[in-house]
Design an enzyme around this catalytic site. Structure first.
Site, short mmCIF file in Angstrom:
data_model
loop_
_atom_site.label_atom_id
_atom_site.label_comp_id
_atom_site.label_asym_id
_atom_site.label_seq_id
_atom_site.Cartn_x
_atom_site.Cartn_y
_atom_site.Cartn_z
N LYS A 179 0.94 -1.00 0.06
CA LYS A 179 0.19 0.10 0.07
C LYS A 179 0.83 1.43 0.22
O LYS A 179 2.05 1.12 0.12
CB LYS A 179 -0.87 -0.10 1.23
CG LYS A 179 -1.98 -1.33 1.31
CD LYS A 179 -2.85 -1.48 0.19
CE LYS A 179 -3.27 -2.76 -0.04
NZ LYS A 179 -4.55 -3.13 0.51
C1 LIG Z 1 -5.54 -4.36 0.72
C2 LIG Z 1 -6.95 -3.94 0.63
C3 LIG Z 1 -7.94 -4.60 1.88
C4 LIG Z 1 -7.58 -5.43 2.99
O1 LIG Z 1 -6.35 -4.92 3.60
P1 LIG Z 1 -5.32 -5.91 4.25
O2 LIG Z 1 -4.60 -4.98 5.16
O3 LIG Z 1 -4.63 -6.59 3.37
O4 LIG Z 1 -6.23 -6.71 5.09
C5 LIG Z 1 -9.02 -4.33 1.71
N1 LIG Z 1 -9.80 -3.52 0.47
C6 LIG Z 1 -8.90 -3.07 -0.35
C7 LIG Z 1 -9.45 -2.33 -1.38
C8 LIG Z 1 -7.60 -3.47 -0.39
O5 LIG Z 1 -6.75 -3.08 -1.38
#
Ligand SMILES: *Cc1c(COP(=O)(O)O)cnc(C)c1O
Length: 359
Positions: A179
């Site tokens: 991210k």
């Molecule tokens: C990464 C992501 C999640 C979940 O996040 P995690 O930290 O991997 O549990 C949920 N929604 C979207 C759109 C994402 O890109």
């Protein structure tokens, strides 16, 4: 190989982790609190509550808003599975509405048409770092008495109409390594609502207000101080990272030929979690292969829309046809756009794509 994603961990993160390790206080403590405060400031939110992941942030946010069995939550089929699964975790029903093919985000008109007496909430996803049309969605929510829970897991620092995502209502963020900023694993809920914030804090820690007195059922969804220390160091770099992503995106916008490049309409700040192109005429997979041969990593986010995932069709009986989401799933290709790219990396990507599409 130019990787599709690369976490940017520097000396600040390493020092911060060592400090926590040497302090002996490893679980949820002062670093978590400091990270929450700084994160709330970054978004312009009243409260921020750290959790163990973006998925658990969505899970507690839905619970804290009282969403459960019998309720419908409208969301997009073109997203990471956690957006929809979190609705299933609380016993509610995901109602999928097709996307706008230009932005890849929920189409507000479709959302309005999907509202039934059982609809309780809208869960918009700011996919790839571009905010949804929050003006239209907050208007619909207000007229129908619905809650909005933003999935901002890909949109740290993104803005619509001069406001940051995470400041419109309750929102959830992920801090997974790919991210825009990371805490290795982690998540954050932001909310203006004191009761929702209190409820999220209880739910992440076994419903425990006073030590070993449990007023309700909760979970262990805590963030550790080790993770928070990384996240806090990363948060200080968010503006720099997002500016580098935007500059890389602008380079692609100016130089790519033969593919559809992403849009950032006026009034929106796109933070380019992904730079996602559309490749027409069934050439997507061949282009991805060609790029791999040229040393360029790519990603397909997402190859299957959620209403067509096996669990949803076979176990839950979804039989939907959502043409825009399905066509996006067959045409999208995400290119490396992360802050570690050099000018020559960007040139390599552009040359490889333009050569292939021109041939
Ligand atoms: C990464 C992501 C999640 C979940 O996040 P995690 O930290 O991997 O549990 C949920 N929604 C979207 C759109 C994402 O890109």
């Amino acid at each position: 190989m130019i990787p599709i994603a690369r976490p940017m961990i520097g000396d600040e993160e390493k020092r911060a982790v060592l400090e926590v390790l040497e302090s002996g206080m490893l679980a949820q403590g002062s670093r978590v609190e400091a990270f929450e405060k700084a994160f709330a400031e970054m978004c312009g939110a009243k409260h921020a509550i750290a959790t163990s992941s973006g998925t658990t942030a969505l899970h507690v946010a839905l619970l804290a808003h009282g969403i459960g069995p019998g309720d419908e939550v409208i969301t997009t089929p073109f997203t990471f599975i956690a957006s929809a699964n979190s609705i299933l975790y609380v016993g509610a029903k995901p109602v999928f509405v097709d996307i706008d093919p230009v932005t890849f985000n929920l189409d507000p008109d479709g959302v309005e048409r999907a509202i039934t007496p059982r609809t309780r909430a809208i869960l918009p996803v700011h996919l790839f770092g571009l905010p949804c049309d929050m003006a239209a969605l907050t208007d619909i929510a207000a007229r129908h008495g619905l809650t909005i829970i933003e999935d901002a897991c890909q949109a740290h620092g993104a803005e619509h109409l001069g406001r940051r995502v995470g400041s419109f209502g309750t929102a959830c963020f992920s801090l997974y390594p790919t991210k825009n900023i990371t805490s290795a694993e982690g998540g954050m809920v932001t909310t203006p609502d004191d009761a929702v914030a209190e409820s999220c804090r209880l739910l992440r820690q076994h419903g425990m207000r006073r030590r070993y007195y449990h007023d309700e059922i909760g979970y262990n969804f805590r963030m550790t101080d080790v993770h928070a220390a990384i996240g806090l160091a990363q948060l200080r770099k968010l503006e720099r990272f997002n500016a580098a992503r935007a500059a890389n995106a602008a380079f692609y916008d100016a130089h790519l030929c033969g593919v559809t490049t992403p849009v950032a309409p006026a009034g929106y700040r796109h933070v380019y979690h992904q730079y996602t192109i559309r490749v027409p005429d069934g050439k997507r997979d061949a282009l991805a292969d060609h790029l791999r041969q040229q040393g360029v990593g790519t990603g397909i986010y997402y190859p299957v829309a959620i209403h067509q995932q096996t669990y949803y069709t076979e176990q839950l009986g979804y039989r939907l046809h959502l043409p825009e989401a399905e066509s996006a799933a067959s045409e999208v290709l995400s290119l490396p756009v992360h802050p570690a790219l050099s000018r020559s990396d960007l040139e390599t990507v552009v040359t490889a794509i333009n050569t292939f599409m021109g041939s």
